[in-house]
Enzyme design. Sequence first.
Site, short mmCIF file in Angstrom:
data_model
loop_
_atom_site.label_atom_id
_atom_site.label_comp_id
_atom_site.label_asym_id
_atom_site.label_seq_id
_atom_site.Cartn_x
_atom_site.Cartn_y
_atom_site.Cartn_z
N GLU A 30 0.87 -1.17 0.00
CA GLU A 30 0.00 0.00 0.00
C GLU A 30 0.91 1.23 0.00
OE1 GLU A 30 -3.42 -0.22 2.83
OE2 GLU A 30 -2.43 -2.08 3.44
N ARG B 117 5.38 -13.15 9.59
CA ARG B 117 5.95 -11.85 9.31
C ARG B 117 7.27 -11.70 10.08
NH1 ARG B 117 2.30 -7.09 11.30
NH2 ARG B 117 4.16 -5.93 10.67
N LYS C 121 3.72 0.86 10.34
CA LYS C 121 3.84 2.06 9.52
C LYS C 121 3.35 3.29 10.29
CE LYS C 121 3.59 0.40 4.74
NZ LYS C 121 2.76 0.42 3.51
#
Length: 562
Positions: free
Chosen positions: A37, A263, A273
């Site tokens: 994104e 992850r 983020k």
Amino acid sequence: MTTTNETQGLNFLQEIIEEDQRTGKYAGRVHTRFPPEPNGYLHIGHAKSICLNFGLAQQYGGKCNLRFDDTNPVTEDTDYVEAIQRDVKWLGFEWEDRKFFASDYFPKLYDFAVQLIKQGKAYVCSLSPEEIREYRGDFTTPGRNSPYRERSVEENLDLFHRMRAGEFSDGQHTLRAKIDMASPNPVLRDPPIYRIRHAHHHRTGDAWPIYPLYDFAHCLSDAIEGITHSICTLEFENRRVLYDWIVDNLVSGDRPYQYEFNRLNLNYTVMSKRKLLKLVTEGFVAGWDDPRMMTITGLRRRGFTPASIRDFATRVGVGKAQQLIDMSLLELCIREDLNETAPRAMAVMRPLKVVLENYPEGQTELLEVQNHPQKPEMGTRQVPFMRELYIEADDFMEDPPKGFFRLAPGKEVRLRSAYFIKCEQVIKDAAGNVVELRCSYDPATRGGNAPDGRKVKGTLHWVPGNAPVAEVRLYDRLFSVEAPDADDSKDFTTFLNPTSLQTLRDARVEPMLVDAAVESRYQFERTGYFYVDPKDSKPGKPVFNRTVTLKDSWTKEQAKGK
């Protein structure tokens, strides 16, 4: 590249792909994608995903797309798009002509939504976002049907077309998938798939007042692009059922399947983020490319190499179990890489002046010094030697303890590739600080060896008295605790390491380093690996960023405190 060492065998994703190839699924095709994104800069966790998706495609002769999932115009920016492309290319991967955006598919996604409405599997809900959350319940509270759930297909089509035309305000209506409000999995309780958002999009401008939500756009984008293996991290595992429901109801023929892997969690940092953005916007760091940040652009500016990050991604492996990776592994990867490739140089961080009283005044000689002691093919360089020179202040003690093998009054040490010197006199200022050493040198020990066979235990690096001044930045871990965001009762910035950056503006470096090219790397002997900062260096005035120390000094220091 492969995603695990050969000795480790296949990881579960490789096993899935090889089984698909054995059975002829997708006719042997392997097509992955890296789908960021564009709402921030990529970090080390994304690097693992990049290496995995592009690496699997390379390994199996397939393709990997770069796709920007740009469905939220409020947080997205063209600057992020450009930064992500730079990072992927810098890591060594190429998407060729396969750069896509979810926004490329907005017309198709709209048509898919209309198709769901016509199937009676989507409806326009007029509850507010807060009411929708309340009606959906949670894992312990059952869901309740929206009072708008039984609107007719015709009414839903009319309202959705009017949403598209921009007639309604933000939040007034939402298009929801009509699945099962009694499902034990809240994800399937009529999830929103389109929302009204009057916001300027970085690519489509003001053309769309409605935007698809990630869960709807992502899986259908995979299908449109012919993706075979849609690889994501474990937090999406419980949403796989929604991925499958949407694809099964709208896609015919070959369809993508979602697979989840663990992850990357790295200690002494944050990977959110939102938290990285806070560090930038509130001035805790100097920007996304601050060398203390675990962003790819920050690691690059610190001096990490693409090879070291790819090696790190390989070593951490791919699995299903969540794991916390120690920062020392990342540091080991860059040490091992630079140990092979970085030429040696000498730099003095905190200079202490030395005068060789028996060295001829006005004389300068050039000493030949190896650029890499284990790699003669890297050649040699010449370093000027003269009456005045500088050593590290820490390499002298007036009253040394036992086991201190560096310079002290009456003691003799070796200067790297030069001579033996002996401290004869200590000069202090009015405050009692040592400001200069008067020493003698043995001219018979040129090159660092004594013809009479005498030995010294200490070898010091040095620079000549005419060594230029340079700025050196000593970077360390940004946080002082392993898990800075583990305690929800405390702001994670509470745990910032106050010594994560030390700027030395009076360091002295070998004369040849004054013209060091930006982005070049060196091992400063006995100190660490350094990188010529590409942003702040100027011709004749390089700035050196410490990439990593020669040894894992952090772990050693932390052990002392326990």
